[in-house]
Design a protein around this motif. Structure first.
Motif, PDB file in Angstrom:
ATOM      1  N   LYS A   1       1.259   5.486   0.083  1.00 59.52           N
ATOM      2  CA  LYS A   1       0.850   6.898   0.294  1.00 59.52           C
ATOM      3  C   LYS A   1       0.181   7.328  -1.071  1.00 59.52           C
ATOM      4  O   LYS A   1      -0.888   7.811  -0.647  1.00 59.52           O
ATOM      5  CB  LYS A   1       1.730   7.718   0.956  1.00 59.52           C
ATOM      6  CG  LYS A   1       1.192   8.910   1.562  1.00 59.52           C
ATOM      7  CD  LYS A   1       2.214   9.792   2.354  1.00 59.52           C
ATOM      8  CE  LYS A   1       1.615  11.223   2.285  1.00 59.52           C
ATOM      9  NZ  LYS A   1       0.527  11.379   3.553  1.00 59.52           N
TER      10      LYS A   1
ATOM     11  N   PHE B   1       2.797  -1.359   4.274  1.00 55.74           N
ATOM     12  CA  PHE B   1       2.733   0.141   3.808  1.00 55.74           C
ATOM     13  C   PHE B   1       4.106   0.880   3.578  1.00 55.74           C
ATOM     14  O   PHE B   1       5.000   0.542   4.115  1.00 55.74           O
ATOM     15  CB  PHE B   1       2.514   0.805   5.130  1.00 55.74           C
ATOM     16  CG  PHE B   1       1.961   2.511   4.769  1.00 55.74           C
ATOM     17  CD1 PHE B   1       0.882   2.722   3.799  1.00 55.74           C
ATOM     18  CD2 PHE B   1       2.948   3.210   5.323  1.00 55.74           C
ATOM     19  CE1 PHE B   1       0.777   3.872   3.756  1.00 55.74           C
ATOM     20  CE2 PHE B   1       2.639   4.690   5.145  1.00 55.74           C
ATOM     21  CZ  PHE B   1       1.580   5.078   4.049  1.00 55.74           C
TER      22      PHE B   1
ATOM     23  N   THR C   1       1.026  -1.271  -0.063  1.00 56.48           N
ATOM     24  CA  THR C   1       0.069  -0.010   0.031  1.00 56.48           C
ATOM     25  C   THR C   1       0.984   1.187  -0.028  1.00 56.48           C
ATOM     26  O   THR C   1       1.612   1.381   0.841  1.00 56.48           O
ATOM     27  CB  THR C   1      -1.003  -0.022   1.201  1.00 56.48           C
ATOM     28  OG1 THR C   1      -1.732  -1.033   1.284  1.00 56.48           O
ATOM     29  CG2 THR C   1      -1.873   1.315   1.390  1.00 56.48           C
TER      30      THR C   1
ATOM     31  N   THR D   1      -3.349   0.478  -2.711  1.00 60.97           N
ATOM     32  CA  THR D   1      -3.150  -1.069  -2.510  1.00 60.97           C
ATOM     33  C   THR D   1      -2.894  -1.743  -3.840  1.00 60.97           C
ATOM     34  O   THR D   1      -3.755  -1.773  -4.638  1.00 60.97           O
ATOM     35  CB  THR D   1      -3.952  -1.715  -1.789  1.00 60.97           C
ATOM     36  OG1 THR D   1      -4.016  -1.117  -0.645  1.00 60.97           O
ATOM     37  CG2 THR D   1      -3.376  -3.256  -1.594  1.00 60.97           C
TER      38      THR D   1
ATOM     39  N   PRO E   1      -4.330   0.212   5.387  1.00 59.32           N
ATOM     40  CA  PRO E   1      -3.370  -0.255   4.308  1.00 59.32           C
ATOM     41  C   PRO E   1      -3.296  -1.835   4.598  1.00 59.32           C
ATOM     42  O   PRO E   1      -3.521  -2.339   5.515  1.00 59.32           O
ATOM     43  CB  PRO E   1      -2.202   0.358   5.263  1.00 59.32           C
ATOM     44  CG  PRO E   1      -2.430   1.326   5.958  1.00 59.32           C
ATOM     45  CD  PRO E   1      -3.861   1.241   6.372  1.00 59.32           C
TER      46      PRO E   1
ATOM     47  N   ASN F   1      -4.647   8.014  -3.677  1.00 53.59           N
ATOM     48  CA  ASN F   1      -4.237   7.887  -2.072  1.00 53.59           C
ATOM     49  C   ASN F   1      -4.234   6.673  -1.331  1.00 53.59           C
ATOM     50  O   ASN F   1      -5.334   5.756  -1.807  1.00 53.59           O
ATOM     51  CB  ASN F   1      -4.994   8.915  -1.329  1.00 53.59           C
ATOM     52  CG  ASN F   1      -4.430  10.557  -2.009  1.00 53.59           C
ATOM     53  OD1 ASN F   1      -3.645  10.573  -2.217  1.00 53.59           O
ATOM     54  ND2 ASN F   1      -5.391  10.935  -1.809  1.00 53.59           N
ATOM     55  N   ASN F   2      -3.478   6.198  -0.784  1.00 55.22           N
ATOM     56  CA  ASN F   2      -3.559   4.767   0.072  1.00 55.22           C
ATOM     57  C   ASN F   2      -3.842   3.692  -1.015  1.00 55.22           C
ATOM     58  O   ASN F   2      -4.867   2.968  -0.959  1.00 55.22           O
ATOM     59  CB  ASN F   2      -4.742   4.841   1.175  1.00 55.22           C
ATOM     60  CG  ASN F   2      -4.177   5.718   2.184  1.00 55.22           C
ATOM     61  OD1 ASN F   2      -2.963   5.801   2.392  1.00 55.22           O
ATOM     62  ND2 ASN F   2      -5.123   6.557   2.587  1.00 55.22           N
TER      63      ASN F   2
ATOM     64  N   ASP G   1      -8.249   2.737   3.015  1.00 52.70           N
ATOM     65  CA  ASP G   1      -8.227   3.605   3.903  1.00 52.70           C
ATOM     66  C   ASP G   1      -7.456   2.877   5.023  1.00 52.70           C
ATOM     67  O   ASP G   1      -6.599   3.291   5.619  1.00 52.70           O
ATOM     68  CB  ASP G   1      -9.318   4.072   4.567  1.00 52.70           C
ATOM     69  CG  ASP G   1      -9.733   5.364   3.482  1.00 52.70           C
ATOM     70  OD1 ASP G   1      -8.906   5.842   2.799  1.00 52.70           O
ATOM     71  OD2 ASP G   1     -10.876   5.423   3.417  1.00 52.70           O
TER      72      ASP G   1
END
Ligand code: ZN
Length: 459
Positions: A8, A43, A6, A21, A39, A18-19, A37
């Motif tokens: 950022k 991460f 995941t 995966t 992860p 964003n986030n 949201d």
């Protein structure tokens, strides 16, 4: 090994996810890309961009990077052609083992700078006395082995190099490059294609060194035999002398001759194309071909500036390459390209298009799209399900990056970052460069230092 990361942020054609995966299968191909949201998997505190594509390389020339700057104080001429003489001397000395060591060091440095793929424009084919190796693609295999060591993807482009200049026999110093006939070249190409199957992430393109290096009837025959399954690369219009020689021999400028005699299309990658007239700029852009710009090398050799503004306005495609490797930073290539144009136009809008005024994003996208085509493996989008997951990841906690809003991120990378802001490089879903640790780095550096000692060229 299958993996899930995941990030950022992940750059898509529509902006930042964003986030994000990303899951990959055992082969490193993308299975899914989702926004989470919470992860999933590991991460990564970084921003993932599609990996940089280095569309033009002569690996052996890395051994002489920085060595052509001790000039005489008398003002004696030192130009492209005197540089080429020094380069030929190096080309005459390298053994296959030395070639592999130099190339592995170079490709490892490319991985460190965020490149995930290189198109290797390869013409150092034969043994030191000019006879073909018993194993015809010996040198090409060394280049593919070097890429495999460093973990970078390679499109090896064995070059057809037949003569010394327009209508001229090859000179002694070019003997390692020469395929006397088109049949000789096809033998080399076919054996290289067979060899490539034995290496990871290796692919093969087709190429002609330059119009001056191959007889016109063979250029035409080879170009007409292309079926579009492999990218076609050629050096063109880098030097004014080449234009003059081509005008004398053909009565046409190089790009005009190519456009008039060959079915130039989106499969063609014209390296440099520095000196074009306005008709050539328009016709080349409209043909769908790409130019491969090598700003640090072109600057170092004093080639000149490409007509970027007019070419872009006609919808022309372009990628970047590092050629002689006097510079290896892709962000710097984009900046040098941009600043050369700004200095002559007195404007700051080099990369602006009708769709977008985001210079950094546009530069990354345009160079990547044509770069993938130069590798012979275009993807539909930056990150495509079913395609290998190749990325460069920028550090989200670098002060300039951490404080930049989303809309300023790509420009912060392109105009404000360097290699110290790169967290890592991923090829086929696996880190080949992560937090300063590079694949097989110690052995690669040790081999390179030993070989430089043997060659003595950097002493
Ligand atoms: Zn080149």
């Amino acid at each position: 090994m299958a993996a899930t990361y995941t990030f950022k942020g992940l750059l898509t054609e529509k902006g930042w996810l964003n986030n994000a995966t990303v899951s990959v299968d055992d082969l490193g191909n993308i299975i899914s890309i989702t926004k989470n949201d919470t992860p999933q998997g590991k991460f990564v505190n970084g921003y993932a961009l599609p990996g940089f594509q280095n569309a033009h390389s002569h690996a052996f020339q890395y051994a002489m990077a920085g060595l052509a700057e001790l000039h005489t104080t008398t003002g004696a001429q030192d130009d492209f052609w005197s540089w080429r003489n020094a380069m030929y001397s190096l080309a005459l000395t390298l053994s296959p083992e030395q070639m592999e060591a130099v190339a592995a060091m170079l490709y490892s440095e490319m991985a460190r700078h965020g490149y995930t793929a290189v198109a290797e424009f390869h013409y150092l084919h034969h043994d030191k006395d000019g006879t073909p190796y018993n194993n015809l693609p010996e040198m090409g295999e060394r280049l593919m082995a070097a890429a495999q060591k460093a973990g970078i993807r390679i499109t090896l482009v064995p070059m057809f190099y037949q003569q010394g200049g327009f209508g001229q026999a090859p000179v002694e110093k070019q003997k390692r490059f020469i395929s006397h006939t088109i049949e000789d070249y096809y033998k080399l190409l076919d054996s290289t294609i067979a060899s490539a199957k034995n290496f990871d992430n290796a692919n093969v393109g087709i190429g002609i060194h330059s119009l001056r290096a191959v007889k016109p009837e063979d250029v035409i025959a080879l170009c007409n035999a292309l079926d579009g399954s492999r990218p076609f690369h050629i050096h063109v219009s880098e030097q004014l002398k080449e234009i003059e020689d081509c005008l004398t021999f053909h009565g046409k400028r190089p790009v005009q001759w190519l456009l008039d005699n060959c079915p130039v299309n989106e499969n063609y990658h014209l390296v440099h194309a520095t000196h074009l007239d306005t008709a050539e700029v328009k016709s080349l852009a409209e043909s769908g071909a790409s130019v491969v710009l090598c700003p640090s090398t072109e600057g170092n050799l004093g080639d000149g500036l490409f007509s970027f503004e007019a070419y872009k306005n006609h919808g022309g495609h372009w990628s970047i390459g590092t050629d002689s490797h006097v510079g290896l930073n892709p962000l710097e290539e984009l900046r040098i390209l941009d600043y050369g144009q700004r200095l002559i136009s007195h404007k700051r809008t080099t990369f602006v298009t009708e769709e977008s005024g985001d210079s950094g994003f546009n530069a990354l996208k345009m160079a990547w799209q044509s770069g993938r085509r130069a590798m012979g493996a275009p993807y539909a989008t930056f990150f495509t399900v079913g395609q290998p997951f190749d990325a460069v990841v920028m550090k989200a906690d670098s002060p300039l990056i951490a404080t930049a809003s989303e809309k300023n991120l790509c420009n912060t990378f392109v105009y404000g970052a360097d290699v110290s802001n790169i967290l890592g490089t991923i090829v086929s879903g696996r880190w080949i460069n992560h937090n300063g640790s590079l694949q097989n780095r110690e052995a690669i550096v040790a081999d390179f230092i030993r070989v430089m000692g043997e060659l003595g060229t950097r002493a």
